[in-house]
Design a protein around this motif. Structure first.
Motif, PDB file in Angstrom:
ATOM      1  N   TYR A  93      58.107 -18.617 -18.133  1.00  0.00           N
ATOM      2  CA  TYR A  93      57.937 -17.759 -16.964  1.00  0.00           C
ATOM      3  C   TYR A  93      58.915 -18.155 -15.854  1.00  0.00           C
ATOM      4  O   TYR A  93      59.489 -17.307 -15.178  1.00  0.00           O
ATOM      5  CB  TYR A  93      56.487 -17.855 -16.477  1.00  0.00           C
ATOM      6  CG  TYR A  93      56.180 -17.126 -15.200  1.00  0.00           C
ATOM      7  CD1 TYR A  93      56.000 -15.744 -15.190  1.00  0.00           C
ATOM      8  CD2 TYR A  93      56.047 -17.814 -14.001  1.00  0.00           C
ATOM      9  CE1 TYR A  93      55.708 -15.071 -14.012  1.00  0.00           C
ATOM     10  CE2 TYR A  93      55.749 -17.154 -12.827  1.00  0.00           C
ATOM     11  CZ  TYR A  93      55.584 -15.784 -12.839  1.00  0.00           C
ATOM     12  OH  TYR A  93      55.285 -15.131 -11.672  1.00  0.00           O
ATOM     13  N   PHE A  94      59.129 -19.453 -15.666  1.00  0.00           N
ATOM     14  CA  PHE A  94      60.019 -19.929 -14.608  1.00  0.00           C
ATOM     15  C   PHE A  94      61.491 -19.918 -15.014  1.00  0.00           C
ATOM     16  O   PHE A  94      62.364 -19.890 -14.154  1.00  0.00           O
ATOM     17  CB  PHE A  94      59.645 -21.368 -14.204  1.00  0.00           C
ATOM     18  CG  PHE A  94      58.319 -21.495 -13.524  1.00  0.00           C
ATOM     19  CD1 PHE A  94      57.911 -20.592 -12.560  1.00  0.00           C
ATOM     20  CD2 PHE A  94      57.458 -22.523 -13.857  1.00  0.00           C
ATOM     21  CE1 PHE A  94      56.688 -20.710 -11.922  1.00  0.00           C
ATOM     22  CE2 PHE A  94      56.238 -22.664 -13.231  1.00  0.00           C
ATOM     23  CZ  PHE A  94      55.848 -21.758 -12.253  1.00  0.00           C
ATOM     24  N   ASN A  95      61.770 -19.946 -16.293  1.00  0.00           N
ATOM     25  CA  ASN A  95      63.139 -20.112 -16.786  1.00  0.00           C
ATOM     26  C   ASN A  95      63.997 -18.859 -16.558  1.00  0.00           C
ATOM     27  O   ASN A  95      63.554 -17.746 -16.777  1.00  0.00           O
ATOM     28  CB  ASN A  95      63.101 -20.445 -18.275  1.00  0.00           C
ATOM     29  CG  ASN A  95      64.433 -20.908 -18.778  1.00  0.00           C
ATOM     30  OD1 ASN A  95      65.257 -21.409 -18.035  1.00  0.00           O
ATOM     31  ND2 ASN A  95      64.663 -20.726 -20.073  1.00  0.00           N
ATOM     32  N   GLY A  96      65.222 -19.095 -16.120  1.00  0.00           N
ATOM     33  CA  GLY A  96      66.214 -18.025 -16.039  1.00  0.00           C
ATOM     34  C   GLY A  96      66.005 -17.019 -14.933  1.00  0.00           C
ATOM     35  O   GLY A  96      66.557 -15.916 -14.991  1.00  0.00           O
ATOM     36  N   ARG A  97      65.258 -17.340 -13.919  1.00  0.00           N
ATOM     37  CA  ARG A  97      65.050 -16.403 -12.807  1.00  0.00           C
ATOM     38  C   ARG A  97      66.280 -16.387 -11.912  1.00  0.00           C
ATOM     39  O   ARG A  97      66.920 -17.404 -11.689  1.00  0.00           O
ATOM     40  CB  ARG A  97      63.822 -16.767 -12.003  1.00  0.00           C
ATOM     41  CG  ARG A  97      62.560 -16.523 -12.797  1.00  0.00           C
ATOM     42  CD  ARG A  97      61.371 -16.438 -11.864  1.00  0.00           C
ATOM     43  NE  ARG A  97      60.192 -16.089 -12.620  1.00  0.00           N
ATOM     44  CZ  ARG A  97      59.631 -14.901 -12.597  1.00  0.00           C
ATOM     45  NH1 ARG A  97      60.124 -13.948 -11.858  1.00  0.00           N
ATOM     46  NH2 ARG A  97      58.557 -14.658 -13.309  1.00  0.00           N
ATOM     47  N   LYS A  98      66.571 -15.209 -11.385  1.00  0.00           N
ATOM     48  CA  LYS A  98      67.732 -15.044 -10.524  1.00  0.00           C
ATOM     49  C   LYS A  98      67.342 -14.246  -9.289  1.00  0.00           C
ATOM     50  O   LYS A  98      66.451 -13.409  -9.342  1.00  0.00           O
ATOM     51  CB  LYS A  98      68.834 -14.301 -11.267  1.00  0.00           C
ATOM     52  CG  LYS A  98      69.409 -15.081 -12.419  1.00  0.00           C
ATOM     53  CD  LYS A  98      70.509 -14.303 -13.098  1.00  0.00           C
ATOM     54  CE  LYS A  98      71.223 -15.176 -14.052  1.00  0.00           C
ATOM     55  NZ  LYS A  98      70.898 -15.225 -15.351  1.00  0.00           N
ATOM     56  N   ALA A  99      68.020 -14.534  -8.194  1.00  0.00           N
ATOM     57  CA  ALA A  99      67.890 -13.739  -6.973  1.00  0.00           C
ATOM     58  C   ALA A  99      69.181 -12.940  -6.832  1.00  0.00           C
ATOM     59  O   ALA A  99      70.279 -13.474  -7.016  1.00  0.00           O
ATOM     60  CB  ALA A  99      67.688 -14.640  -5.771  1.00  0.00           C
ATOM     61  N   VAL A 100      69.037 -11.671  -6.511  1.00  0.00           N
ATOM     62  CA  VAL A 100      70.191 -10.789  -6.391  1.00  0.00           C
ATOM     63  C   VAL A 100      70.184 -10.174  -4.997  1.00  0.00           C
ATOM     64  O   VAL A 100      69.154  -9.688  -4.530  1.00  0.00           O
ATOM     65  CB  VAL A 100      70.150  -9.666  -7.458  1.00  0.00           C
ATOM     66  CG1 VAL A 100      71.324  -8.720  -7.294  1.00  0.00           C
ATOM     67  CG2 VAL A 100      70.110 -10.249  -8.851  1.00  0.00           C
ATOM     68  N   LEU A 101      71.339 -10.208  -4.341  1.00  0.00           N
ATOM     69  CA  LEU A 101      71.509  -9.594  -3.026  1.00  0.00           C
ATOM     70  C   LEU A 101      72.674  -8.622  -3.133  1.00  0.00           C
ATOM     71  O   LEU A 101      73.776  -9.007  -3.544  1.00  0.00           O
ATOM     72  CB  LEU A 101      71.791 -10.667  -1.967  1.00  0.00           C
ATOM     73  CG  LEU A 101      72.092 -10.163  -0.568  1.00  0.00           C
ATOM     74  CD1 LEU A 101      70.853  -9.482   0.033  1.00  0.00           C
ATOM     75  CD2 LEU A 101      72.558 -11.304   0.321  1.00  0.00           C
ATOM     76  N   ILE A 102      72.418  -7.383  -2.751  1.00  0.00           N
ATOM     77  CA  ILE A 102      73.472  -6.372  -2.772  1.00  0.00           C
ATOM     78  C   ILE A 102      73.660  -5.861  -1.348  1.00  0.00           C
ATOM     79  O   ILE A 102      72.711  -5.366  -0.735  1.00  0.00           O
ATOM     80  CB  ILE A 102      73.108  -5.199  -3.720  1.00  0.00           C
ATOM     81  CG1 ILE A 102      72.881  -5.722  -5.133  1.00  0.00           C
ATOM     82  CG2 ILE A 102      74.197  -4.126  -3.673  1.00  0.00           C
ATOM     83  CD1 ILE A 102      72.341  -4.680  -6.093  1.00  0.00           C
ATOM     84  N   VAL A 103      74.883  -6.015  -0.833  1.00  0.00           N
ATOM     85  CA  VAL A 103      75.228  -5.539   0.504  1.00  0.00           C
ATOM     86  C   VAL A 103      76.553  -4.804   0.412  1.00  0.00           C
ATOM     87  O   VAL A 103      77.557  -5.366  -0.033  1.00  0.00           O
ATOM     88  CB  VAL A 103      75.337  -6.714   1.506  1.00  0.00           C
ATOM     89  CG1 VAL A 103      75.746  -6.204   2.884  1.00  0.00           C
ATOM     90  CG2 VAL A 103      74.039  -7.488   1.586  1.00  0.00           C
ATOM     91  N   ASN A 104      76.544  -3.538   0.855  1.00  0.00           N
ATOM     92  CA  ASN A 104      77.765  -2.726   0.833  1.00  0.00           C
ATOM     93  C   ASN A 104      78.478  -2.784  -0.508  1.00  0.00           C
ATOM     94  O   ASN A 104      79.655  -3.087  -0.587  1.00  0.00           O
ATOM     95  CB  ASN A 104      78.724  -3.151   1.953  1.00  0.00           C
ATOM     96  CG  ASN A 104      78.150  -2.891   3.320  1.00  0.00           C
ATOM     97  OD1 ASN A 104      77.309  -2.006   3.489  1.00  0.00           O
ATOM     98  ND2 ASN A 104      78.586  -3.659   4.296  1.00  0.00           N
ATOM     99  N   SER A 105      77.750  -2.544  -1.554  1.00  0.00           N
ATOM    100  CA  SER A 105      78.249  -2.535  -2.934  1.00  0.00           C
ATOM    101  C   SER A 105      78.763  -3.888  -3.416  1.00  0.00           C
ATOM    102  O   SER A 105      79.355  -3.990  -4.480  1.00  0.00           O
ATOM    103  CB  SER A 105      79.310  -1.449  -3.145  1.00  0.00           C
ATOM    104  OG  SER A 105      80.516  -1.795  -2.519  1.00  0.00           O
ATOM    105  N   ARG A 106      78.580  -4.935  -2.645  1.00  0.00           N
ATOM    106  CA  ARG A 106      78.928  -6.291  -3.093  1.00  0.00           C
ATOM    107  C   ARG A 106      77.650  -6.955  -3.597  1.00  0.00           C
ATOM    108  O   ARG A 106      76.629  -6.962  -2.917  1.00  0.00           O
ATOM    109  CB  ARG A 106      79.527  -7.096  -1.948  1.00  0.00           C
ATOM    110  CG  ARG A 106      79.917  -8.487  -2.376  1.00  0.00           C
ATOM    111  CD  ARG A 106      80.559  -9.233  -1.225  1.00  0.00           C
ATOM    112  NE  ARG A 106      80.435 -10.646  -1.431  1.00  0.00           N
ATOM    113  CZ  ARG A 106      81.393 -11.431  -1.899  1.00  0.00           C
ATOM    114  NH1 ARG A 106      82.558 -10.901  -2.198  1.00  0.00           N
ATOM    115  NH2 ARG A 106      81.198 -12.715  -2.057  1.00  0.00           N
TER     116      ARG A 106
END
Length: 171
Positions: A93-106
């Motif tokens: 459950y904890f493995n491989g989690r990622k946070a994603v931030l998208i700002v102005n198509s970046r």
């Protein structure tokens, strides 16, 4: 659904084997804020009745579910001798989690190793597991800890200085 089954299995194990501190009053069956307040009141009244001073330190942990550290939770599960299946499933459950931030198509993406997803069914249970190790530290007999969610109270009793015949004015 799987997350609820996982945390319910872990909670059933820890509660049925009485493995969690009795000083945790949140996210725990049959315990509430009032129970925590009564424990605080009883400790203070008992100390005053014995003629002792009481010092109280209060901590409020900011971003409690963001602070849940997965290796610490897994360590707690291992220390509590949780069975292999819930432990392994928690690890997955904890493995491989990622946070994603998208700002102005970046798009920025980073791996994370702490925190429970907002609104998760398992967050409170995992937090109690992690906080449990703090509540079970070997405090002196004159110290009591009381926890409610992200709040921690540490009370310690002290014998007044016998040279002074009066109690100090604490107001």
């Amino acid at each position: 659904m799987l997350e609820k089954v996982l945390i319910n299995r872990i909670k059933h194990y820890t509660y049925s084997h009485n493995l969690l501190s009795q000083n945790q009053y949140s996210f725990t069956p049959q315990r509430s804020t009032m129970n925590a307040v009564i424990a605080l009141k009883d400790c203070v009244q008992e100390s005053l009745k014995e003629g002792l001073y009481v010092a109280l330190i209060s901590f409020d942990i900011k971003g409690v579910f963001d602070a849940a550290w997965w290796p610490g939770i897994l360590f707690s599960l291992k220390n509590l001798k949780c069975s292999r299946n819930p432990y392994n499933l928690s690890e997955i459950y904890f493995n491989g989690r990622k946070a994603v931030l998208i700002v102005n198509s970046r798009k920025e993406q980073r791996e994370i190793n702490q925190g429970c997803p907002q609104g998760s069914a398992s967050g409170p249970g995992f937090w109690n597991l992690q906080f449990n190790s703090l509540l079970n530290l070997d405090f002196t007999k004159n110290t009591k800890v009381i926890a409610y969610a992200d709040d921690l109270l540490i009370l310690t009793k002290e014998i007044p200085n016998r040279k002074s015949k009066t109690m100090p004015n604490l107001s």
